[in-house]
Design a protein around this motif. Sequence first.
Motif, PDB file in Angstrom:
ATOM      1  N   UNK A 287       0.838  -1.205   0.000  1.00  0.00           N
ATOM      2  CA  UNK A 287       0.000   0.000   0.000  1.00  0.00           C
ATOM      3  C   UNK A 287       0.872   1.254   0.000  1.00  0.00           C
ATOM      4  N   UNK A 288       1.941   1.235   0.792  1.00  0.00           N
ATOM      5  CA  UNK A 288       2.850   2.399   0.818  1.00  0.00           C
ATOM      6  C   UNK A 288       3.459   2.648  -0.560  1.00  0.00           C
ATOM      7  N   UNK A 289       3.853   1.580  -1.232  1.00  0.00           N
ATOM      8  CA  UNK A 289       4.436   1.717  -2.560  1.00  0.00           C
ATOM      9  C   UNK A 289       3.416   2.301  -3.528  1.00  0.00           C
ATOM     10  N   UNK A 290       2.181   1.863  -3.414  1.00  0.00           N
ATOM     11  CA  UNK A 290       1.145   2.325  -4.343  1.00  0.00           C
ATOM     12  C   UNK A 290       0.744   3.780  -4.093  1.00  0.00           C
ATOM     13  N   UNK A 291       0.837   4.254  -2.859  1.00  0.00           N
ATOM     14  CA  UNK A 291       0.446   5.641  -2.592  1.00  0.00           C
ATOM     15  C   UNK A 291       1.633   6.603  -2.629  1.00  0.00           C
ATOM     16  N   UNK A 292       2.841   6.070  -2.769  1.00  0.00           N
ATOM     17  CA  UNK A 292       4.040   6.908  -2.758  1.00  0.00           C
ATOM     18  C   UNK A 292       3.964   8.095  -3.715  1.00  0.00           C
ATOM     19  N   UNK A 293       3.582   7.893  -4.983  1.00  0.00           N
ATOM     20  CA  UNK A 293       3.548   9.059  -5.867  1.00  0.00           C
ATOM     21  C   UNK A 293       2.370  10.000  -5.611  1.00  0.00           C
ATOM     22  N   UNK A 294       1.413   9.585  -4.811  1.00  0.00           N
ATOM     23  CA  UNK A 294       0.191  10.351  -4.670  1.00  0.00           C
ATOM     24  C   UNK A 294       0.061  11.092  -3.347  1.00  0.00           C
ATOM     25  N   UNK A 295       0.525  10.506  -2.268  1.00  0.00           N
ATOM     26  CA  UNK A 295       0.265  11.115  -0.970  1.00  0.00           C
ATOM     27  C   UNK A 295       1.367  10.813   0.041  1.00  0.00           C
ATOM     28  N   UNK A 296       2.075  11.839   0.435  1.00  0.00           N
ATOM     29  CA  UNK A 296       3.104  11.670   1.456  1.00  0.00           C
ATOM     30  C   UNK A 296       2.479  11.447   2.827  1.00  0.00           C
ATOM     31  N   UNK A 297       1.281  11.997   3.053  1.00  0.00           N
ATOM     32  CA  UNK A 297       0.614  11.792   4.346  1.00  0.00           C
ATOM     33  C   UNK A 297       0.221  10.332   4.529  1.00  0.00           C
ATOM     34  N   UNK A 298      -0.345   9.727   3.489  1.00  0.00           N
ATOM     35  CA  UNK A 298      -0.696   8.309   3.576  1.00  0.00           C
ATOM     36  C   UNK A 298       0.561   7.451   3.718  1.00  0.00           C
ATOM     37  N   UNK A 299       1.630   7.879   3.082  1.00  0.00           N
ATOM     38  CA  UNK A 299       2.886   7.163   3.214  1.00  0.00           C
ATOM     39  C   UNK A 299       3.383   7.234   4.649  1.00  0.00           C
ATOM     40  N   UNK A 300       3.220   8.380   5.291  1.00  0.00           N
ATOM     41  CA  UNK A 300       3.612   8.525   6.691  1.00  0.00           C
ATOM     42  C   UNK A 300       2.779   7.624   7.591  1.00  0.00           C
ATOM     43  N   UNK A 301       1.496   7.503   7.284  1.00  0.00           N
ATOM     44  CA  UNK A 301       0.633   6.591   8.035  1.00  0.00           C
ATOM     45  C   UNK A 301       1.136   5.159   7.863  1.00  0.00           C
ATOM     46  N   UNK A 302       1.578   4.816   6.657  1.00  0.00           N
ATOM     47  CA  UNK A 302       2.131   3.497   6.405  1.00  0.00           C
ATOM     48  C   UNK A 302       3.391   3.236   7.215  1.00  0.00           C
ATOM     49  N   UNK A 303       4.241   4.259   7.342  1.00  0.00           N
ATOM     50  CA  UNK A 303       5.460   4.102   8.140  1.00  0.00           C
ATOM     51  C   UNK A 303       5.108   3.853   9.600  1.00  0.00           C
ATOM     52  N   UNK A 304       4.099   4.549  10.095  1.00  0.00           N
ATOM     53  CA  UNK A 304       3.656   4.328  11.480  1.00  0.00           C
ATOM     54  C   UNK A 304       3.104   2.905  11.626  1.00  0.00           C
ATOM     55  N   UNK A 305       2.343   2.450  10.638  1.00  0.00           N
ATOM     56  CA  UNK A 305       1.805   1.087  10.690  1.00  0.00           C
ATOM     57  C   UNK A 305       2.937   0.055  10.687  1.00  0.00           C
ATOM     58  N   UNK A 306       3.966   0.286   9.859  1.00  0.00           N
ATOM     59  CA  UNK A 306       5.114  -0.618   9.844  1.00  0.00           C
ATOM     60  C   UNK A 306       5.832  -0.619  11.188  1.00  0.00           C
ATOM     61  N   UNK A 307       5.959   0.559  11.793  1.00  0.00           N
ATOM     62  CA  UNK A 307       6.609   0.656  13.105  1.00  0.00           C
ATOM     63  C   UNK A 307       5.815  -0.120  14.159  1.00  0.00           C
TER      64      UNK A 307
END
Length: 187
Positions: free
Chosen positions: A21-41
Amino acid sequence: IERMDKSLNIINKCYFWVTLIMICVLPWSLKLNSVGIVALLLLWLVEGEFKEKFQGLLREPFFILNALLFLLYLLSLFFSEDRITARFFIEKNLSLILIPLIFLSKRKFHLSEIHHLFKAFSGCILLMMLIATSMAIHQFVVDGDYHVFFYHALAHQVGISAIVASLLCCVSIAVLFALPEKGKLKN
């Protein structure tokens, strides 16, 4: 032991899906990517085994390099006169330490999972560039301005900087070359 293996398998699947999901939203939303990083953590914390993880991280030069670079940002907090800006850069560069910490100390992805992640990344970047080109063609038809096809204007069509778009395209091409021959276009 079987129960532990089952929970680790679930965690590994969650790692895969959150990363996808992080890879798929990378070009579109840095905020969603940040949420993904928190989920990974959070997954990393649930996985446990911290002693083994930290011992492994101390043998990873990439992690050590990123940790030292992040340490410079932390030190700027103490030596900077503008503490608000220093905190901003610490927060902005937190992924510099978190992403290597997570991916270099978690259980490794299977090769097939890595291939799926590579394909998803390349496909999302291709989709981003197709959308940017389509929007530029539309803008050209409406206004007749051919400048919309140039470097910065083309990337601006999808709300991304031209440098980041170029970097993502270059990484995507490298990823495609890294895929095995049988998996490039057939799968």
